[in-house]
Write an enzyme that holds these catalytic residues in place. Structure first.
Site, PDB file in Angstrom:
ATOM      1  N   GLU A  94       0.816  -1.205   0.000  1.00 24.91           N
ATOM      2  CA  GLU A  94       0.000   0.000   0.000  1.00 24.91           C
ATOM      3  C   GLU A  94       0.854   1.260   0.000  1.00 24.91           C
ATOM      4  O   GLU A  94       2.001   1.263   0.464  1.00 24.91           O
ATOM      5  CB  GLU A  94      -0.954   0.000   1.185  1.00 24.91           C
ATOM      6  CG  GLU A  94      -0.305   0.043   2.532  1.00 24.91           C
ATOM      7  CD  GLU A  94      -1.361  -0.074   3.626  1.00 24.91           C
ATOM      8  OE1 GLU A  94      -1.555  -1.192   4.123  1.00 24.91           O
ATOM      9  OE2 GLU A  94      -1.984   0.937   3.961  1.00 24.91           O
ATOM     10  N   CYS A 107       3.669   8.527   0.140  1.00 25.95           N
ATOM     11  CA  CYS A 107       4.330   7.679   1.125  1.00 25.95           C
ATOM     12  C   CYS A 107       4.369   6.278   0.536  1.00 25.95           C
ATOM     13  O   CYS A 107       3.323   5.704   0.247  1.00 25.95           O
ATOM     14  CB  CYS A 107       3.501   7.717   2.408  1.00 25.95           C
ATOM     15  SG  CYS A 107       4.075   6.559   3.649  1.00 25.95           S
ATOM     16  N   CYS A 114       6.874  -6.666   6.842  1.00 21.31           N
ATOM     17  CA  CYS A 114       8.073  -6.096   7.470  1.00 21.31           C
ATOM     18  C   CYS A 114       8.563  -7.072   8.535  1.00 21.31           C
ATOM     19  O   CYS A 114       7.770  -7.712   9.214  1.00 21.31           O
ATOM     20  CB  CYS A 114       7.731  -4.757   8.102  1.00 21.31           C
ATOM     21  SG  CYS A 114       9.174  -3.924   8.810  1.00 21.31           S
ATOM     22  N   CYS A 118       7.740  -4.080  15.075  1.00 23.38           N
ATOM     23  CA  CYS A 118       7.358  -3.024  16.027  1.00 23.38           C
ATOM     24  C   CYS A 118       5.935  -3.299  16.527  1.00 23.38           C
ATOM     25  O   CYS A 118       5.023  -3.549  15.747  1.00 23.38           O
ATOM     26  CB  CYS A 118       7.450  -1.647  15.373  1.00 23.38           C
ATOM     27  SG  CYS A 118       9.123  -1.266  14.836  1.00 23.38           S
ATOM     28  N   CYS A 121       2.776  -1.305  15.162  1.00 19.22           N
ATOM     29  CA  CYS A 121       2.715  -1.070  13.715  1.00 19.22           C
ATOM     30  C   CYS A 121       1.944  -2.198  13.028  1.00 19.22           C
ATOM     31  O   CYS A 121       2.255  -3.380  13.221  1.00 19.22           O
ATOM     32  CB  CYS A 121       4.134  -0.971  13.160  1.00 19.22           C
ATOM     33  SG  CYS A 121       4.161  -0.781  11.377  1.00 19.22           S
ATOM     34  N   CYS A 341       0.420   2.887   9.028  1.00 21.45           N
ATOM     35  CA  CYS A 341       1.209   2.016   8.192  1.00 21.45           C
ATOM     36  C   CYS A 341       0.686   0.570   8.134  1.00 21.45           C
ATOM     37  O   CYS A 341       0.525  -0.083   9.156  1.00 21.45           O
ATOM     38  CB  CYS A 341       2.587   2.054   8.846  1.00 21.45           C
ATOM     39  SG  CYS A 341       3.847   1.303   7.939  1.00 21.45           S
TER      40      CYS A 341
END
Ligand code: SAH
Length: 361
Positions: A94, A107, A114, A118, A121, A341
């Site tokens: 995205e 962005c 990922c 985190c 996130c 995100c």
């Protein structure tokens, strides 16, 4: 699914020259190909009439120009547009397009999922699938530009590109580097280095290399905590690295590139947002040339955190400013469409049960 033919996007003009020679064509054809790809935005080799038919055919057999497509667009009441891009292997990433006064910021994502984990996130919930290649990152920009033109008018041009979508850009250094080169170069997209920002969790060796190789591109470091005890809890990658190494690298970035480093700090209620945390942060940053970007946590259904109330955010800011730091509070954009995100992709991958409550096109 058959392997997609590699994209020419992200290859340097020299590499394309070598390819032309290998295919029995003149070297100068590379200039025509590069200009068609980035300026005319040709989508297939047949869209480049200046090339001889035979070269167009051989290029089409071995390479491609466009491999990605816009799969879904979600529009926010504040004009932000969040979209999913389908990649050739049917994975998707995205990106977010953010109009703001005279600026139009994209962005973009650098990885599918990922690996950094985190806790606050949404991208981390997906886990790591694969790196994007430079061509795919460049196509995120092309698709965003096309969306901007069709929805905001012909004069809507991207002014800024921030690598703050899904993924850790510096963990995909080689492809990031190719993408940045093409985005910045006169032969490519020609977007000024100062209008490009790469956000990193803080991988010290890669940060220093980045500052050396791209001194004019902005670097933002996601610190999110003033000490290791707090950072280890919310940024598990810190357990191996430690804040000290991240801040030493930030200092070296400044010394190498002479550009202030941005420190990003997501404010999480009850975790890292007290006055004491602010004072500790100010002391950790003493002697560094940085700007601090405070980001009120963007709430997402699957994440067990909350943004602090405005009074707590202001108090945090005051404590930092009183100690001489330059502070900005990042305004939340597109919160009605799940702007944090990785949220859209997470919602679409069926890993969350809450309906995002937004209209999709
Ligand atoms: N891996 C890079 C880029 C990732 S996202 C990095 O760590 O910097 C860009 C920024 O958005 C990071 O600072 C990230 O921590 C932050 N972020 C992620 N989820 C968020 C959320 N729900 N609310 C606010 N900021 C968030």
């Amino acid at each position: 699914m058959p392997e997609a033919r590699p994209s020419l996007l992200g290859q340097s003009p020299e590499e394309i020259e070598a390819l032309c020679l290998k295919l029995g064509a003149e070297k100068y054809r590379a200039t025509q190909i590069v200009s068609a790809a980035y300026k005319q935005r040709s989508k297939t080799f047949d869209d480049i009439p200046a090339l001889p038919k035979q070269l167009r055919n051989s290029l089409a057999q071995s390479h491609s120009l466009r491999l990605c497509r816009m799969a879904e667009v979600i529009r926010s009441a504040d004009e932000t547009r969040r979209f999913l891009i389908a990649l050739p292997d049917d994975e998707c990433v995205e990106s977010v397009l953010i109009p703001d006064g005279g600026r139009l910021t994209l962005c973009l994502s650098t990885q599918v999922g990922c690996a950094m984990g985190c806790r606050f996130c949404a991208s981390a919930q997906i886990g790591f699938k694969r790196n994007l290649n430079a061509g795919e990152m460049i196509e995120e920009i092309f698709l965003a530009s096309e969306l901007a033109t069709s929805e905001l008018g012909d004069s809507a041009e991207l002014t800024n590109v921030v690598f703050m979508g899904t993924g850790e850009p510096l963990a995909n250094y080689d492809q990031l580097s190719r993408a940045l080169t093409a985005i910045n170069a006169k032969w490519g997209l020609g977007i000024g280095a100062r209008r490009i920002t790469v956000s990193t969790i803080g991988l010290p060796a890669a940060m220093i290399r980045f500052a050396r190789e791209f001194p004019q591109i902005n670097i933002a470091v996601s610190l999110h905590a003033p000490d290791d005890a707090t950072r280890n809890q919310i940024v598990p990658a810190n357990i191996k690295t430690g804040i000290k190494a991240v801040l030493t690298a930030a200092k070296q970035c400044y010394e190498t590139a002479h550009r202030e480093v941005t420190i990003e700090y997501v404010l999480l209620e009850g975790v890292n947002s007290s006055r004491v945390d602010a004072r500790k942060l100010a002391s950790a940053l003493r002697g560094l040339r940085v700007n601090v970007n405070l980001i009120p946590f963007n709430e997402a259904p699957a994440l067990p955190f909350a943004a602090p109330p405005p009074a707590v955010i202001s108090a945090f800011r005051e404590e930092l400013e009183r100690r001489g730091l330059n502070v900005h509070i990042r305004r939340s954009r597109g919160s009605d469409i799940g702007a944090a995100c990785g949220q859209l992709r997470l919602a679409r991958s069926g890993q969350t049960t809450r309906d995002s409550g937004t209209e999709s096109s």
